[in-house]
Scaffold this motif. Structure first.
Motif, mmCIF file in Angstrom:
data_model
loop_
_atom_site.group_PDB
_atom_site.id
_atom_site.type_symbol
_atom_site.label_atom_id
_atom_site.label_comp_id
_atom_site.label_asym_id
_atom_site.label_seq_id
_atom_site.Cartn_x
_atom_site.Cartn_y
_atom_site.Cartn_z
ATOM 1 N N ASP A 198 0.841 -1.588 0.160
ATOM 2 C CA ASP A 198 0.364 0.482 0.592
ATOM 3 C C ASP A 198 0.706 1.611 0.238
ATOM 4 O O ASP A 198 1.987 1.434 0.989
ATOM 5 N N PRO A 199 1.181 2.163 -0.960
ATOM 6 C CA PRO A 199 1.644 2.747 -1.173
ATOM 7 C C PRO A 199 1.129 4.650 0.440
ATOM 8 O O PRO A 199 2.950 5.029 -0.164
ATOM 9 N N SER A 200 0.630 4.078 1.147
ATOM 10 C CA SER A 200 0.424 5.077 1.786
ATOM 11 C C SER A 200 1.385 4.291 3.163
ATOM 12 O O SER A 200 0.865 5.583 3.683
ATOM 13 N N ASP A 201 1.378 3.285 3.104
ATOM 14 C CA ASP A 201 2.371 2.781 4.398
ATOM 15 C C ASP A 201 3.394 3.245 4.577
ATOM 16 O O ASP A 201 4.327 3.081 5.586
ATOM 17 N N GLY A 202 4.322 3.955 3.953
ATOM 18 C CA GLY A 202 5.400 4.517 2.926
ATOM 19 C C GLY A 202 6.836 3.316 3.861
ATOM 20 O O GLY A 202 6.579 2.662 3.061
ATOM 21 N N ASP A 203 7.499 3.508 5.001
ATOM 22 C CA ASP A 203 8.359 2.978 4.827
ATOM 23 C C ASP A 203 8.148 1.356 5.015
ATOM 24 O O ASP A 203 8.770 0.899 4.664
ATOM 25 N N ALA A 204 7.443 1.542 5.730
ATOM 26 C CA ALA A 204 7.195 0.104 5.674
ATOM 27 C C ALA A 204 6.781 -0.850 4.490
ATOM 28 O O ALA A 204 6.750 -1.985 4.354
ATOM 29 N N SER A 205 5.695 -0.597 3.792
ATOM 30 C CA SER A 205 5.238 -0.930 1.856
ATOM 31 C C SER A 205 6.976 -1.129 1.888
ATOM 32 O O SER A 205 7.210 -2.329 0.831
ATOM 33 N N PHE A 206 8.409 -0.034 1.546
ATOM 34 C CA PHE A 206 9.220 -0.947 0.719
ATOM 35 C C PHE A 206 9.734 -1.350 1.466
ATOM 36 O O PHE A 206 10.286 -2.403 0.793
ATOM 37 N N GLU A 207 10.101 -1.817 2.642
ATOM 38 C CA GLU A 207 10.228 -2.609 2.878
ATOM 39 C C GLU A 207 10.544 -3.718 2.963
ATOM 40 O O GLU A 207 10.439 -5.734 2.923
#
Length: 182
Positions: free
Chosen positions: A9-18
């Motif tokens: 989810d793009p709104s999750d920020g760093d968590a999504s990237f990780e």
């Protein structure tokens, strides 16, 4: 195979990237393992050296067997068609029997070559098993290629194409039939 277990989810920020990075890393590890398994098969060595040698050995078996068979048949025909006295016949038979024994040496040569071919096929089988295990392959219906289909169709059209099955016609039955017709 790695599965993407979380939708990013793009709104999750760093968590999504990780999470995405972990998934990509897992796929990369799997691809590296698969590449290592493929390299471990030694396919180039098999195709460039071992399979070519196996094909040459099989062709040599065909030639040696054909030549030995020709000698055996020629000798039998000569002996059966030669009207000679008993002493002449014995001398001829003894000489020809030595030729038959020499011709039968083909078995040693064909046996050696067939052993090498059999060993090569065993190596291929073991490598493919290792590859399948590394790739976590699952049993499935084998896919038949065009060449395999053509070969099976050709075999089906042949009247005699090798030993029959244990349930088929037995050699004793054929021998008995020939005794009655001969």
């Amino acid at each position: 195979m790695a599965h993407f277990s979380k939708v990013v989810d793009p709104s999750d920020g760093d968590a999504s990237f990780e999470a995405l990075a972990r998934e990509v890393d897992a796929v990369a590890v799997y691809i590296n393992d698969l590449r290592s398994a493929i390299n471990g098969l030694g396919i180039l060595d098999m195709t460039n050296r071992k399979l070519s040698a196996a094909q040459i050995d099989l062709n040599e078996v065909i030639v040696v067997t054909r030549n030995a068979t020709d000698i055996v048949l020629e000798t039998a025909e000569t002996l059966l068609s030669t009207p000679l006295t008993d002493n002449e016949y014995r001398t001829l038979v003894e000489g020809r029997m030595i030729g038959l024994m020499e011709a039968c040496s083909f078995q040693d040569l064909t046996g050696q070559r067939l052993t090498r071919v059999s060993q090569t096929l065993g190596v291929i089988e073991e490598r493919l098993k290792t590859f399948a295990a590394s790739a976590r392959a699952r049993p499935s219906e084998p896919q038949r290629g065009t060449e395999e289909t053509r070969l099976e169709d050709w075999k089906a059209r042949q009247l005699l194409h090798g030993p029959g099955s244990p349930d088929g016609l037995q050699q004793d039955s054929v021998d008995n039939l020939l005794r009655f017709t001969g």
